[in-house]
Design a protein around this motif. Structure first.
Motif, PDB file in Angstrom:
ATOM      1  N   SER A  46      11.712  53.990  33.238  1.00  0.00           N
ATOM      2  CA  SER A  46      10.356  54.602  33.671  1.00  0.00           C
ATOM      3  C   SER A  46       9.424  54.717  32.716  1.00  0.00           C
ATOM      4  CB  SER A  46      10.972  56.091  33.980  1.00  0.00           C
ATOM      5  OG  SER A  46      11.888  55.996  34.943  1.00  0.00           O
ATOM      6  N   SER A  47       9.868  55.082  31.371  1.00  0.00           N
ATOM      7  CA  SER A  47       8.911  55.100  30.365  1.00  0.00           C
ATOM      8  C   SER A  47       8.128  53.906  30.005  1.00  0.00           C
ATOM      9  CB  SER A  47       9.453  55.707  29.023  1.00  0.00           C
ATOM     10  OG  SER A  47      10.289  56.753  29.235  1.00  0.00           O
ATOM     11  N   ALA A  48       8.934  52.624  29.958  1.00  0.00           N
ATOM     12  CA  ALA A  48       8.476  51.545  29.744  1.00  0.00           C
ATOM     13  C   ALA A  48       7.423  51.099  30.538  1.00  0.00           C
ATOM     14  CB  ALA A  48       9.605  50.670  29.681  1.00  0.00           C
ATOM     15  N   LEU A  49       7.746  51.244  31.956  1.00  0.00           N
ATOM     16  CA  LEU A  49       6.950  51.044  32.954  1.00  0.00           C
ATOM     17  C   LEU A  49       5.754  51.934  32.926  1.00  0.00           C
ATOM     18  CD1 LEU A  49       9.337  50.231  36.012  1.00  0.00           C
ATOM     19  CD2 LEU A  49       8.046  48.662  34.788  1.00  0.00           C
ATOM     20  N   ALA A  50       5.766  52.911  32.540  1.00  0.00           N
ATOM     21  CA  ALA A  50       4.492  53.807  32.412  1.00  0.00           C
ATOM     22  C   ALA A  50       3.568  53.161  31.423  1.00  0.00           C
ATOM     23  CB  ALA A  50       4.978  55.227  31.931  1.00  0.00           C
ATOM     24  N   ALA A  51       4.258  52.524  30.378  1.00  0.00           N
ATOM     25  CA  ALA A  51       3.394  51.914  29.349  1.00  0.00           C
ATOM     26  C   ALA A  51       2.857  50.594  29.803  1.00  0.00           C
ATOM     27  CB  ALA A  51       4.202  51.848  27.985  1.00  0.00           C
ATOM     28  N   VAL A  52       3.160  50.045  30.763  1.00  0.00           N
ATOM     29  CA  VAL A  52       2.593  48.691  31.207  1.00  0.00           C
ATOM     30  C   VAL A  52       1.148  48.897  31.782  1.00  0.00           C
ATOM     31  CG1 VAL A  52       2.799  46.866  32.798  1.00  0.00           C
ATOM     32  CG2 VAL A  52       4.778  47.668  31.926  1.00  0.00           C
ATOM     33  N   PRO A  53       0.165  48.385  31.081  1.00  0.00           N
ATOM     34  CA  PRO A  53      -1.215  48.523  31.796  1.00  0.00           C
ATOM     35  C   PRO A  53      -1.190  48.270  33.306  1.00  0.00           C
ATOM     36  CG  PRO A  53      -1.350  47.154  29.860  1.00  0.00           C
ATOM     37  CD  PRO A  53       0.109  47.136  30.113  1.00  0.00           C
ATOM     38  N   PRO A  54      -1.627  49.439  34.031  1.00  0.00           N
ATOM     39  CA  PRO A  54      -2.005  48.970  35.430  1.00  0.00           C
ATOM     40  C   PRO A  54      -2.861  47.897  35.649  1.00  0.00           C
ATOM     41  CG  PRO A  54      -2.406  51.351  35.052  1.00  0.00           C
ATOM     42  CD  PRO A  54      -2.251  50.753  33.577  1.00  0.00           C
ATOM     43  N   SER A  55      -3.906  47.686  34.797  1.00  0.00           N
ATOM     44  CA  SER A  55      -4.795  46.542  35.109  1.00  0.00           C
ATOM     45  C   SER A  55      -3.871  45.298  35.156  1.00  0.00           C
ATOM     46  CB  SER A  55      -5.878  46.642  34.245  1.00  0.00           C
ATOM     47  OG  SER A  55      -5.229  46.284  32.693  1.00  0.00           O
ATOM     48  N   HIS A  56      -2.800  45.046  34.499  1.00  0.00           N
ATOM     49  CA  HIS A  56      -2.093  43.827  34.374  1.00  0.00           C
ATOM     50  C   HIS A  56      -1.529  43.478  35.976  1.00  0.00           C
ATOM     51  CE1 HIS A  56      -1.919  42.918  30.023  1.00  0.00           C
ATOM     52  NE2 HIS A  56      -3.118  43.701  30.319  1.00  0.00           N
ATOM     53  N   LEU A  57      -0.895  44.628  36.466  1.00  0.00           N
ATOM     54  CA  LEU A  57       0.030  44.913  37.565  1.00  0.00           C
ATOM     55  C   LEU A  57      -1.301  44.323  38.619  1.00  0.00           C
ATOM     56  CD1 LEU A  57       2.002  47.986  37.421  1.00  0.00           C
ATOM     57  CD2 LEU A  57       2.704  45.713  36.941  1.00  0.00           C
ATOM     58  N   GLU A  58      -2.345  45.023  38.523  1.00  0.00           N
ATOM     59  CA  GLU A  58      -3.363  44.776  39.472  1.00  0.00           C
ATOM     60  C   GLU A  58      -4.082  43.321  39.454  1.00  0.00           C
ATOM     61  OE1 GLU A  58      -5.738  48.372  39.091  1.00  0.00           O
ATOM     62  OE2 GLU A  58      -4.502  49.491  40.253  1.00  0.00           O
ATOM     63  N   GLY A  93      10.126  68.119  29.854  1.00  0.00           N
ATOM     64  CA  GLY A  93      10.150  66.509  30.756  1.00  0.00           C
ATOM     65  C   GLY A  93      11.449  66.094  29.818  1.00  0.00           C
ATOM     66  N   PHE A  94      12.072  65.262  30.625  1.00  0.00           N
ATOM     67  CA  PHE A  94      13.259  64.684  30.027  1.00  0.00           C
ATOM     68  C   PHE A  94      13.288  63.367  30.031  1.00  0.00           C
ATOM     69  CE2 PHE A  94      17.754  63.095  30.080  1.00  0.00           C
ATOM     70  CZ  PHE A  94      18.190  63.703  28.766  1.00  0.00           C
ATOM     71  N   ARG A  95      12.741  62.674  29.066  1.00  0.00           N
ATOM     72  CA  ARG A  95      12.107  61.290  29.123  1.00  0.00           C
ATOM     73  C   ARG A  95      11.910  60.748  28.017  1.00  0.00           C
ATOM     74  NH1 ARG A  95       9.790  59.957  32.900  1.00  0.00           N
ATOM     75  NH2 ARG A  95      10.245  61.456  34.284  1.00  0.00           N
ATOM     76  N   PHE A  96      11.969  59.317  27.745  1.00  0.00           N
ATOM     77  CA  PHE A  96      11.860  58.791  26.419  1.00  0.00           C
ATOM     78  C   PHE A  96      10.420  58.334  26.619  1.00  0.00           C
ATOM     79  CE2 PHE A  96      16.262  56.997  27.275  1.00  0.00           C
ATOM     80  CZ  PHE A  96      16.765  58.097  26.820  1.00  0.00           C
ATOM     81  N   HIS A  97       9.316  58.827  25.746  1.00  0.00           N
ATOM     82  CA  HIS A  97       8.119  58.698  26.316  1.00  0.00           C
ATOM     83  C   HIS A  97       7.631  57.069  26.031  1.00  0.00           C
ATOM     84  CE1 HIS A  97       6.138  60.453  22.468  1.00  0.00           C
ATOM     85  NE2 HIS A  97       7.104  61.035  22.682  1.00  0.00           N
ATOM     86  N   GLY A  98       7.427  56.920  25.007  1.00  0.00           N
ATOM     87  CA  GLY A  98       6.967  55.272  25.119  1.00  0.00           C
ATOM     88  C   GLY A  98       8.223  54.528  25.431  1.00  0.00           C
ATOM     89  N   GLY A  99       9.225  54.831  25.336  1.00  0.00           N
ATOM     90  CA  GLY A  99      10.306  54.127  25.796  1.00  0.00           C
ATOM     91  C   GLY A  99      11.040  53.744  24.352  1.00  0.00           C
ATOM     92  N   ILE A 100      12.322  53.188  24.150  1.00  0.00           N
ATOM     93  CA  ILE A 100      12.675  52.877  22.878  1.00  0.00           C
ATOM     94  C   ILE A 100      12.649  51.349  22.847  1.00  0.00           C
ATOM     95  CG2 ILE A 100      14.787  52.897  21.553  1.00  0.00           C
ATOM     96  CD1 ILE A 100      15.674  55.074  23.268  1.00  0.00           C
ATOM     97  N   LYS A 101      11.913  50.989  21.708  1.00  0.00           N
ATOM     98  CA  LYS A 101      11.929  49.541  21.850  1.00  0.00           C
ATOM     99  C   LYS A 101      11.993  48.754  20.385  1.00  0.00           C
ATOM    100  CE  LYS A 101       7.038  50.793  21.460  1.00  0.00           C
ATOM    101  NZ  LYS A 101       7.202  52.254  21.650  1.00  0.00           N
ATOM    102  N   SER A 102      12.429  49.856  19.256  1.00  0.00           N
ATOM    103  CA  SER A 102      12.325  49.227  18.085  1.00  0.00           C
ATOM    104  C   SER A 102      13.245  48.029  17.834  1.00  0.00           C
ATOM    105  CB  SER A 102      12.873  50.375  17.177  1.00  0.00           C
ATOM    106  OG  SER A 102      14.188  50.837  17.415  1.00  0.00           O
TER     107      SER A 102
END
Ligand SMILES: Nc1ncnc2c1ncn2[C@@H]1O[C@H](COP(=O)(O)OP(=O)(O)OP(=O)(O)O)[C@@H](O)[C@H]1O
Ligand SMILES: Nc1ncnc2c1ncn2[C@@H]1O[C@H](COP(=O)(O)OP(=O)(O)OP(=O)(O)O)[C@@H](O)[C@H]1O
Ligand SMILES: [Mg+2]
Ligand SMILES: [Mg+2]
Lengths: 351, 295, 273, 445, 351
Positions: free
Chosen positions: B183-195, C264-273
């Motif tokens: 969920s967090s990772a997807l939130a970081a995908v720029p919407p413009s790329h999806l669009e 909020g219970f989440r991993f904000h940027g996600g774990i990616k290291s």
């Protein structure tokens, strides 16, 4: 209140990039000083070195009469506003502004008073209880300024303070900043890559490239007599025309026209002729070209001419005087407005 | 004096204070993790037992335990089952379900999204023994929910399909982590790329492949690594099947547990733990290579 | 709203509903069995009764074990969270050579060593330290096992805190401790909250360590007790187990709800290291 | 660990202020709760009082556990190994050998002193056979805490329904199979459930393989050798095969993790015909008030019979009927600070008064004949076991290798239940056994 | 090639924000059309609704002669360039440009050819094998344009195409964009909040506020005769002076001066007087104020005057004519350059 003295300063990053390169600079007390240059020229690095966030590899930084080269940032008496403002998102505007006092463990009451005082000066009083996330860009910028002012530092450092604002706000904030600095008379150094901003705001400008200062002077000096082609190209809301030419006696041959040359140049010397679009006007003789594009600038229009040798020459014309596309046009500039640069090193040749 | 770039130390911590910040954690880790771990490695080369003559005077037997393990059909069986378990429930199950849910819920109404997330997370945070009871109730032979749902009451799922049951169970239990992470990772995908992909007329799969995956590649790998490690070392299967029937679900941690506790073969169990550690290490290295590979 | 769009929309809702059922159905037992007069391992509409609840509260150790769990987990969680936070901060901000490799190795060790294999070394170690039968000591051991993963996850949160915040605070003269307390920790709060829940949940379910290291049954946590909920002869005691399971689940669920509502219970940027 | 152990049995013999700890796998409100309550409410106050009368201030602590047997064993082993643990520890008799070999426990004579131990008058009340539970290699290590016996329980309701006589006593395995075959006619009924497989752990060995093996005339450990793929083992496995292949038993049930509990429930629901179980089944499982699987009509519905040898006279020692027994043992921690006082506590725990009190009005086979005579009279099954089973029963060998052998036997039955042939299963059993205990300790093959 | 027709279009977000509000608009075939307005006025939303990325709540969108209101984005024949360019970081420039063809499963060869063709037009040929991360901002922008062009769409939509470039590059990219659009003659709609950009580039401009169009016209119309005070304030690189005044017969009294009023306004009507700083010049009579700040604009300077009633009036003066700070100055504008707005609704009163 204090000036800044920088001597032989170099800052090298671990990856070997010489971001600041043996740089000397003096900023006088109370001055509003701009560091101007293209992206990556080392402006931010220089500013951060003054703040103490980077340690220089060589050279010294003095603030007032103190050598602060090895002091940690908190003890240098500088305040800094970051490009992203770095307002703490979990604190209210009041808490943000009073933060420097909190660090010094002042009482809550004094923190509150200081925040209220500063907020009054910056018309933030009604926003004191908001979080940064609830502010517009301009308000955030003012809050960040407020925090810097509240720190009570001698020197204010601003990294691209206006670049996160939209075009309209930027103009307002510019005037606001200029007034504020004038009122507080704080020695202020600000970084920008926008020449218009530097011209409009600064008392003096240092134009940087690759870690070195190319020109240092008042906005007028820099605008009218750029010291080299780099600065010439960089300064001006429409870039200066820089055309190759060659000395022929008392003239310079350039784009099929003969222009009066500065004295004491041997025949055949290749030069670069610089002339601002604003100084060019339609004339009987001069450089001739065909109108390629016309861009409306408001009260004037920018006309691009396709000239012989494939060079593009631009000039501004007043509104209502826009030429039709593809029409031939001959233009010239008053003699004092023509600048000649050394073709090899790009240095200004005019006396 | 070497330049100390703030990039490396923006908070001005300084090496000494940094050590001070790390020290308490390192102390605990060193004392209660690294030290026992090394000791365990040592026990792995002895014939140490909990009871019996070898408990009185354990002797170093070198790599005997390891060779025994490598030729022990039970160990081979466990290794295979562990691989199956990790592949089925972590690499495929949790990953796919976690990503699928994150992808579906990304545009869902907040209420729905929160509800689904809450249940998925609940499965994750409920204590292991409780979860084991819950799944007995699902898979139980009399009155088990699954049997009723699919019209096969009286099926002893844990006996007839032990590994499938465990894989489904572990997918249920662990998807939350992947869901959160994706969920967090997807939130970081720029919407413009999806669009951009949408504007080009890309299908859902093309969008994921071209616009999403390249952005979350790192997340996918880290997630897969973490959940693989956790799954490979997960002991909960013991609570459900105790390795049965007849070793059909005896993943490595269960085998080790049984060797250590039920048979008291501490030396042998430690050796198998070391092998498990080695396996984890190999997997981690492969992931790291992949991660570095194309960035 | 083309037909295709409608079909896809309905399809995705059906899918979500199925997944929701997949996750929710197993939990029905927890809702039904505690109040069933004849609870079993199977799901059915209960014959409602509260006698199981009474029986559970009468159990000599049930309530006490939950309190023990709380003590144990609060200590373990507090230790894990604070130590992981400071360590993650330092590791994130100061580049120590080999840092990432070190983290990975610790992570690998932690996933293996917390198992049964290390029980003898741990037991002997604790004995030498005089920490047998000490809830505090047991909590430390649990924390030691969780720290690497906690640091690993938290470091990514801290990495995502913009450095200009810290630099800004520093320019105003804040000490590293102030920077941490005033700026980094509050901003990384969602991450810390996540780790808090994570470590609490992990500690809450840990059986083997408390079982081995705590001798006094009056000190043992619910995780140990739930495995001993047997009747006289050693069979599962189904009057107590369902209710106790419910009670045993409530604290983690509450903690999760509180934390997820507040931070909020989440991993904000996600774990990616 | 290098701590020096004080081995003088007379150490601290006249201390006036002592602390003793009892460790047991019993816990209030859980496993063996009655025993736990007894220790807390009866033993500790009485013993303290008795000591006070002698001018000694005694503090007795009780370390309760309610864990699985393997977990408890691990914990106790760790305790004893590291020099800690309770002063009086209750163990399963079967662990005694391994603990002794590991040096975790030592003979009573060494710990307490010959004279002290022999002087106890309680020994006379404990039958020789039962005393052996607390012995290893001919030395006394502890005092047995009671015993049990295995019989065939059968469901009279089902027998009646199938038209079988309700007072049943099979004479051979064939009898049992025949009866089972008749029960099979009843819909939804599993005729006989014989413990098998690894999921049930020791129950498979104790309530399955060992009594059957005894029925073939062999015990698992004879003349210093374990039974490998001997004829006896083959026959036992063949019986398993007949039961589970021919649908007389439910193979799936045997493989479930909680299969044994379920088999109890099924018996109580009149869905299983015959179970081989210990008297514990009668006392605690189908017991009408507090049982795990209560049967309100236990007294009329549950029948019991001796376990027949394969054919009459083929049993161990030429017996017609066989059984196996087990039981707990109280040992004294060699590291105790107060060996003499700990022994006093053990004596006290095994006094007639204490043993009677431990029963709390219930009935159970105790170690003491005097108590048994008094309490078992009212219970038909327990007196049956005491009178008819104990004389013919066998105990497991208390050897360190026994758990491995037991595990291998469980595995062999699991193999058969899951479809392998008895031959094959016996062969791999043999191999596993050789692997575990060494070639020269295995018979047969 | 196709024009765009928008009728009664409203787009409401789930949170209730009416980002586009009953809007009518026609963009003719081949036109370069600008959507201009302050942040949050709904420009992006309108553009995205045209693209099909948002579904409108009411109204229709037609492209060419097709009603596309309910078509998914991929079937509308539009291409879009996002503000951040949205170049896929893992693909080379060539792959990025050819991406629309890849989605349509064209052969590799055709993808390669298309990429090469487009790259030639946009001078990207030498960069085809690079990744976006290895490009400068301007190159990235051209690559994104290239991808949009390669899509072969009838309509090109650009969301703030220049705002990620630095000041200098922005000027170059502006001219480049204008030429490219001219050459391709693609119907193009671009969004900007920078009025200078809109004026310079667009054939026509729609000035938006709060989801509605405030003025629609050519750059010259919008600049010279802003239809209301909102537009007046928004357009111009220095904002227009807007001063309160009152009609007194044939004059308007304003900041202590009497200015010629438009006819047919009853006495006492409050009005707003609008005048651009560029049209104000030092005069004998007119509005008088004290010089507050002077900002260098290059060839001219922006002077802010503190006038009676606390109003601030700005005007530009040519270089070298900068007045000293605090000096009083009287300024006036040619009559045609004074605009009068209704004080209540801000509508232009001049005929
Ligand atoms: N932390 C760092 N490590 C290594 N190199 C750096 C670092 N920060 C900046 N540089 C390099 O130093 C040079 C100067 O960077 P600096 O940030 O001072 O430029 P700038 O003039 O502020 O540019 P911009 O306008 O883009 O902010 C650049 O070449 C940059 O790549
Ligand atoms: N996804 C969304 N959900 C809800 N409201 C939105 C959303 N996107 C935009 N809005 C709101 O709609 C209004 C118009 O937004 P839009 O992005 O179209 O403005 P804009 O003119 O492009 O502004 P900017 O110049 O800042 O990009 C704003 O009030 C904004 O807050
Ligand atoms: Mg910079
Ligand atoms: Mg926008």
């Amino acid at each position: 209140m204090a000036g800044i003295g920088i001597g032989g300063l170099s800052t090298v990053y671990p990856n070997g990039v010489r971001a600041v390169d043996a740089l000397d600079l003096t900023v006088t007390d109370g001055e509003l000083f701009a560091l101007l240059g293209p992206s990556g020229c080392g402006k931010t690095t220089l500013l951060r070195t003054i703040a103490g966030l980077e340690l220089p590899t060589a050279g010294t930084v003095a603030i007032g009469s103190r050598d602060v080269t090895r002091l940690p940032p908190g003890q240098r008496g500088v305040a800094m506003v970051f490009q992203d403002y770095a307002l703490f998102p979990h604190m209210t505007v009041a808490e943000n502004i009073a933060y420097p006092l909190r660090v010094r463990r002042e009482t809550k009451a004094r923190q509150r008073d200081a925040a209220a005082d500063v907020a009054r000066d910056l018309s933030l009083s009604s926003l004191l209880d908001r979080r940064p996330g609830q502010l517009s860009g301009g308000q955030q910028q003012r809050a960040a300024l407020g925090r810097a002012v509240a720190a009570g530092a001698d020197v204010l450092l601003l990294d691209e303070p206006l670049s996160n604002l939209d075009a309209r706000l930027r103009l307002e904030a510019r005037t606001f900043l200029k007034r504020l600095q004038h009122d507080l008379a704080l020695t202020t150094v600000f970084v920008t890559h926008d020449q218009a901003e530097a011209l409009a705001l600064a008392d003096r400008i240092a134009v940087m490239e690759a870690g070195r200062i190319r020109q240092l002077g008042t906005p007028r000096e820099v605008f009218q007599r750029p010291a080299d082609t780099f600065v010439a190209n960089f300064i001006g809301s429409t870039p200066m025309n820089l055309l190759p030419g060659e000395v022929r006696g008392a003239h310079v041959e350039c784009a099929g026209a003969r222009l009066p040359a500065p004295p004491a140049l041997p025949d055949g010397t290749p030069v670069v002729v610089g002339v601002r679009p604003e100084y060019l006007a339609v004339a009987d003789h001069g450089i001739t070209g065909r109108v390629a594009t016309v861009e409306n600038l408001g009260v004037s229009s920018l006309v691009a001419l396709d000239c012989p040798n494939g060079t593009l020459l631009s000039l501004t014309v007043p509104e209502h005087d826009e030429p039709d596309l593809d029409r031939p046009l001959t233009v010239n500039a008053p003699p004092g407005r023509l600048l000649f640069y050394d073709a090899d090193h790009g240095r200004l040749l005019n006396p | 004096m070497p330049s100390r770039a703030a990039e490396r130390d923006p908070a001005g911590i300084g090496a000494a204070r940094a050590i001070g910040f790390v020290a308490p954690a390192l102390l605990l880790i060193g004392l209660f993790l690294v030290f026992p771990a090394l000791w365990t490695l040592y026990i792995g080369i002895t014939d140490y037992q909990l009871t019996g003559p070898a408990a009185a005077e354990p002797s170093v037997v070198g790599l005997d335990n390891f060779t025994t393990a490598l030729t022990d059909p039970l160990f081979g069986n466990s290794l295979w089952l562990t691989g199956l378990f990790v592949l089925g429930s972590a690499v495929v199950g949790q990953n796919a379900l976690g990503f699928g849910l994150a992808w579906l819920l990304r545009a869902a109404r907040p209420g729905l999204r929160r509800t689904v997330e809450a249940f998925v997370l609940l499965a994750w945070i409920l204590p292991g023994p409780v979860v084991a009871y819950l799944w007995f109730a699902v898979l139980s032979r009399d009155g088990g929910t699954l049997g009723l749902l699919v019209g096969r009451p009286g099926t002893a799922w844990l006996v007839e399909y032990p590994m499938v049951s465990l894989i489904v169970f572990n997918t249920w239990r662990g998807t939350a982590f992947s869901l959160l992470l994706y969920s967090s990772a997807l939130a970081a995908v720029p919407p413009s790329h999806l669009e951009t992909a949408r504007l080009a007329g890309a299908s859902g799969w093309q969008t994921v492949r071209d616009a999403v995956f390249p952005h979350i590649r790192g997340h996918v790998l880290t997630n897969t690594l973490l959940i693989s490690l956790w799954t490979a070392n997960d002991f909960t299967p013991f609570l459900l099947t105790a390795g049965g029937p007849n070793h059909e679900s005896e993943v490595l941690p269960v085998l080790i547990y049984r060797q250590a506790l039920e048979s008291g073969q501490l030396g042998y169990a430690s050796a198998m733990s070391s092998l498990l550690l080695l396996g984890n290490l190999v997997v981690a290295l492969v992931y790291l290579r992949l991660l570095r590979g194309r960035t | 709203m083309t037909p295709g769009w409608v079909v896809r929309r309905i399809g995705s809702y059906v899918l979500v509903a199925v997944v929701l059922a997949f996750f929710a159905v197993p939990m029905l037992w927890l809702a039904a069995a505690p109040f069933d007069a004849r609870p079993g391992f199977g799901i059915r509409w209960p014959e409602w009764t509260s006698s199981n609840v009474h029986a559970t509260f009468r159990h000599p150790f049930a309530v006490r074990s939950l309190l023990n769990s709380l003590v144990l987990c609060v200590v373990a969680t507090a230790v894990t969270t604070t130590f992981a936070a400071t360590a993650a901060y330092a590791l994130s901000r100061v580049r120590i050579p080999g840092r990432d490799a070190l983290l990975y190795v610790l992570l690998l060790l932690s996933s293996v060593v917390t198992g049964t294999a290390a029980m003898v070394p741990l037991f002997v170690l604790m004995l030498q330290l005089g920490l047998i039968d000490s809830r505090f000591g047991t909590a430390l051991v649990i924390a030691g096992g969780m720290l690497p993963a906690a640091i690993f996850i938290l470091k990514d949160f801290v990495d995502s805190v913009p450095r200009s915040y810290e630099e800004s605070a520093r320019v105003f003269g804040a000490t590293p401790r102030q920077v941490l307390g005033h700026v980094v920790l509050p901003i990384a709060r969602p991450g810390i909250a996540t780790i808090l829940v994570w470590s609490f949940v992990n500690a809450w379910g840990n059986f083997l360590l408390p079982f081995l290291l705590l001798r006094d049954v009056g000190k043992q946590p619910a995780a140990v007790l739930v495995r001993t909920l047997q009747d006289e002869g050693g069979s599962a005691d189904l009057t107590v187990i369902p209710v106790f399971s419910l009670l045993y689940s409530i604290p983690v669920v509450l903690l999760y709800l509180v934390v997820s509502r507040r931070y909020g219970f989440r991993f904000h940027g996600g774990i990616k290291s | 660990l290098g701590q020096t152990r004080d081995t003088d049995p007379a150490r601290n013999a006249d201390a006036e202020d002592i602390t003793l700890t009892i460790t047991a796998n019993a816990v209030a409100g859980g496993k063996n709760a009655r025993g736990a309550d007894w220790i807390t409410n009866w033993v500790i106050p009485r013993f303290t009082e008795a000591q006070k009368a002698k001018g000694v201030t005694a503090t007795v602590r009780f370390e309760q556990n309610g864990a699985g047997d393997e977990d408890f064993k691990t914990k106790v082993a760790l305790d004893l190994k590291t020099g800690g643990g309770g002063d009086v520890v209750e163990l399963d008799g079967i662990w005694l050998g391994e603990f002794a070999q590991a040096g975790h426990v030592r003979p009573l004579a060494e710990v307490v002193g010959d004279a002290e131990v022999d002087a106890w008058d309680g020994w006379r009340q404990i039958p020789e056979a039962v005393q052996r539970l607390g012995e290893f290699e001919g030395k006394r290590y502890g005092v047995p805490m009671g015993t049990d016996g295995r019989v065939l329980f059968y469901n009279k309701v089902l027998f009646a329904r199938a038209g079988l006589p309700t007072d049943w006593q099979p004479r051979s395995w064939a009898d049992v199979l025949d009866t089972a075959a008749k029960l099979k006619a009843l819909p939804g009924v599993t005729p006989v459930q014989l413990n098998a497989g690894t999921a049930m752990g020791e129950a498979t060995t104790m309530q399955g393989v060992l009594p059957l093996l005894a029925g073939t005339g062999a015990t698992v450990h004879e003349n210093g050798k374990w039974q490998g793929a001997t004829a006896g083992v083959q026959e036992v496995l063949s019986l398993y095969r007949r039961i589970y292949r021919d649908g007389l038993g439910d193979p799936v049930l045997q493989q479930e993790a909680k299969g044994r509990d379920r088999s109890f429930a099924l018996f109580a629901e009149n869905r299983i015909g015959i179970l081989l179980e210990s008297d514990y089944f009668w006392r605690s499982v189908v017991e009408p008030r507090n049982g795990v699987a209560k049967m309100a009509d236990r007294d009329t519905a549950v029948g019991w019979a001796l376990i027949p040898a394969r054919v009459p006279g083929a049993g161990v020692g030429g017996q017609d009927f066989v059984s196996t027994s087990g039981g707990g043992v109280r040992v004294i921690n060699p590291n105790t600070r107060y060996p003499r006082q700990a022994w006093e506590l053990v004596e006290f725990l095994n006094s007639a008064e204490a043993v009677k009190s431990a029963l709390a009005g219930g009935a159970q086979l105790t170690q003491r004949t005097d108590v048994n005579d008094e309490v078992l009279a009212g219970d038909p099954v327990l007196s049956f076991v005491a009178d008819r089973v104990l004389p013919i029963t066998r105990y497991r060998p208390g050897l360190a290798d026994y758990p491995k052998v037991s595990a291998a036997l469980q595995q062999a039955t699991a193999d058969v239940v899951s479809g392998r042939s008895p031959d094959e299963a016996a062969r791999s059993y043999h191999e596993a056994l050789v692997e575990a205990v060494g070639d020269d300790a295995v018979a047969g093959g």
